[in-house]
Write an enzyme that holds these catalytic residues in place. Structure first.
Site, PDB file in Angstrom:
ATOM      1  N   GLY A   1       0.816  -1.212   0.000  1.00  0.00           N
ATOM      2  CA  GLY A   1       0.000   0.000   0.000  1.00  0.00           C
ATOM      3  C   GLY A   1       0.850   1.262   0.000  1.00  0.00           C
ATOM      4  O   GLY A   1       2.078   1.218   0.013  1.00  0.00           O
TER       5      GLY A   1
ATOM      6  N   VAL B   1      -1.379   1.322  12.657  1.00  0.00           N
ATOM      7  CA  VAL B   1      -1.550   2.517  11.826  1.00  0.00           C
ATOM      8  C   VAL B   1      -2.886   2.451  11.085  1.00  0.00           C
ATOM      9  O   VAL B   1      -3.569   3.460  10.916  1.00  0.00           O
ATOM     10  CB  VAL B   1      -0.376   2.642  10.819  1.00  0.00           C
ATOM     11  CG1 VAL B   1      -0.584   3.821   9.875  1.00  0.00           C
ATOM     12  CG2 VAL B   1       0.959   2.776  11.558  1.00  0.00           C
TER      13      VAL B   1
ATOM     14  N   ASN C   1      -6.563   2.292   9.974  1.00  0.00           N
ATOM     15  CA  ASN C   1      -7.694   2.920  10.673  1.00  0.00           C
ATOM     16  C   ASN C   1      -8.932   2.044  10.785  1.00  0.00           C
ATOM     17  O   ASN C   1      -9.140   1.195   9.928  1.00  0.00           O
ATOM     18  CB  ASN C   1      -8.068   4.220   9.943  1.00  0.00           C
ATOM     19  CG  ASN C   1      -7.150   5.339  10.353  1.00  0.00           C
ATOM     20  OD1 ASN C   1      -6.824   5.459  11.519  1.00  0.00           O
ATOM     21  ND2 ASN C   1      -6.725   6.149   9.392  1.00  0.00           N
TER      22      ASN C   1
ATOM     23  N   ASP D   1      -0.629  13.131  13.752  1.00  0.00           N
ATOM     24  CA  ASP D   1      -1.424  14.248  14.275  1.00  0.00           C
ATOM     25  C   ASP D   1      -0.541  15.190  15.085  1.00  0.00           C
ATOM     26  O   ASP D   1      -0.651  16.409  15.003  1.00  0.00           O
ATOM     27  CB  ASP D   1      -2.556  13.713  15.165  1.00  0.00           C
ATOM     28  CG  ASP D   1      -3.347  12.635  14.460  1.00  0.00           C
ATOM     29  OD1 ASP D   1      -4.043  12.959  13.495  1.00  0.00           O
ATOM     30  OD2 ASP D   1      -3.239  11.461  14.855  1.00  0.00           O
TER      31      ASP D   1
ATOM     32  N   HIS E   1      -7.364   8.975  17.149  1.00  0.00           N
ATOM     33  CA  HIS E   1      -6.878   9.445  15.846  1.00  0.00           C
ATOM     34  C   HIS E   1      -8.107   9.572  14.941  1.00  0.00           C
ATOM     35  O   HIS E   1      -8.426   8.688  14.155  1.00  0.00           O
ATOM     36  CB  HIS E   1      -5.860   8.461  15.260  1.00  0.00           C
ATOM     37  CG  HIS E   1      -5.596   8.737  13.804  1.00  0.00           C
ATOM     38  ND1 HIS E   1      -4.920   9.840  13.370  1.00  0.00           N
ATOM     39  CD2 HIS E   1      -5.961   8.079  12.681  1.00  0.00           C
ATOM     40  CE1 HIS E   1      -4.865   9.851  12.057  1.00  0.00           C
ATOM     41  NE2 HIS E   1      -5.500   8.782  11.609  1.00  0.00           N
TER      42      HIS E   1
END
Ligand code: NAI
Length: 329
Positions: free
Chosen positions: A14, A129, A131, A159, A187
């Site tokens: 990815g 990582v 989501n 962030d 997040h």
């Protein structure tokens, strides 16, 4: 030469992983004297792309890169790994809600949590990582509980870096002048980038940037919505800045955080700051460079901050409730 460090990366074909892998392979993270073995996991459908990535890694001829394993078998990818960076997850589809995404990605992290507990090295550290990373981390930890809770982290470092940049730009100072930033909570667009405890050139940020309205109504929403802003601008989500966040997270654990400063990471709560135990919550953290985080204690939040803190906490509690059936006790 030191013993090789085995780094498993999921979602390896990815966009985020693409930027991540090459920096790990180069020796930037663990140092020039530590050989790295990359153990890259993908879905069967992406194995051809991953093969291409393998060839490119070989063609970099990095002295630190001892070996690369590419596989679609999590057992193989996590075998003996010292670090696992869990990036692979399905993206949110058109019209899908956050809760749909949580349900869609949850099973991936059930399985990966179980396999990590069976296969990883005894000193493994896991950074989630993919989501929704806080809740994915919660799911993986609860399914891989043989690995101690403090080894499971979700990433709020991107962030954090975004918030540091935004304050530095407003104050017209280098990013290095901004310290003691914290991303509290999730997040997501409920995160609270805490300008009240941040410092600029050692002074409270609120003394340097005296426009409180800007801090509350521009800075905070800008940080919260930065990911969406990037997608709207580029049509794709953050990639190299996300990879950089993961690199910074691991570097802080390997090298330590500077004295007088801290950084941000989401950890399994043991009740710190009144967060219910077991929620994966973004905290201010320090490290001595021994692979462990310590949560900075005793920070105070004003009324505005407390309100924001509660909003992001309530969102995480709701997310936990949505995946309750994926959380073995
Ligand atoms: P991408 O779609 O380019 O890559 C994801 C890869 O994961 C794909 O190659 C896919 O085949 C793979 N994958 C999916 N399920 C898998 C599984 N079960 N096992 C192994 N591989 C699997 O997405 P991109 O841009 O690389 O983003 C990856 C994730 O990182 C997304 O969930 C994204 O939302 C998240 N992200 C998190 C950030 C953070 O600050 N925490 C920042 C930016 C992205």
């Amino acid at each position: 030469m030191a013993q090789a460090v085995r780094v498993a990366v999921t979602g390896a074909a990815g966009r985020v992983a693409n930027s991540l892998i090459v920096r790990i392979a180069s020796g930037e993270v663990f140092g020039p004297d530590v050989p790295v073995i990359l153990q890259l996991l993908e879905l069967p459908v992406a194995m051809k792309t991953l093969e291409g990535i393998l060839y490119e890694l070989q063609d970099c001829a990095f002295p630190t890169l001892q070996d690369v394993i590419i596989t679609d078998d999590a057992n193989r990818a996590f075998e003996g790994c010292n670090w696992a960076i869990l990036v692979g997850a399905a993206p949110r589809g058109p019209g899908e809600q956050r809760s749909d995404l949580i349900r869609k990605n949850g099973p991936i992290f059930v399985e990966q949590g179980r396999v990590l507990a069976r296969r990883a090295a005894s000193d493994v550290r896991i950074l989630v990582v993919g989501n929704p990373c806080n809740t994915n981390c919660l799911i993986a930890w609860r399914n891989g509980r043989d690995i101690p809770a403090e080894r499971w982290h979700a990433m709020t470092r991107l962030d954090h870096n975004r918030a540091v940049y935004a304050l530095a730009a407003k104050a017209n100072v280098p990013v290095t002048a901004v310290t003691c930033m914290t991303i509290w909570g999730n997040h997501s667009n409920t995160q609270y980038p805490d300008f009240t405890n941040a410092r600029i050139n050692g002074r409270p940020a609120t003394e340097v940037i005296t426009d409180r309205q800007w801090l509350e109504t521009v800075f905070v929403p800008q940080c919260q919505e930065r990911g969406k802003f990037i997608i709207d601008t580029t049509k794709v989500s953050s990639s190299f800045s996300a990879a950089n966040g993961a690199i910074d997270h691991i570097k802080s654990l390997v090298r330590g955080t500077p004295s007088g400063d801290w950084t941000s990471a989401a950890l399994v709560s043991r009740g710190e700051y009144g967060v219910p135990e077991g929620i994966v919550f973004g905290y201010p953290v320090t490290s001595r460079g021994d692979g462990c985080w310590q949560i900075v204690e005793g920070l105070k939040l004003d009324e505005f901050g407390q309100q924001k803190f509660q909003i992001t906490l309530q969102e995480l509690i709701k997310e936990r409730d949505v995946v309750q059936d994926l959380l073995p006790s």
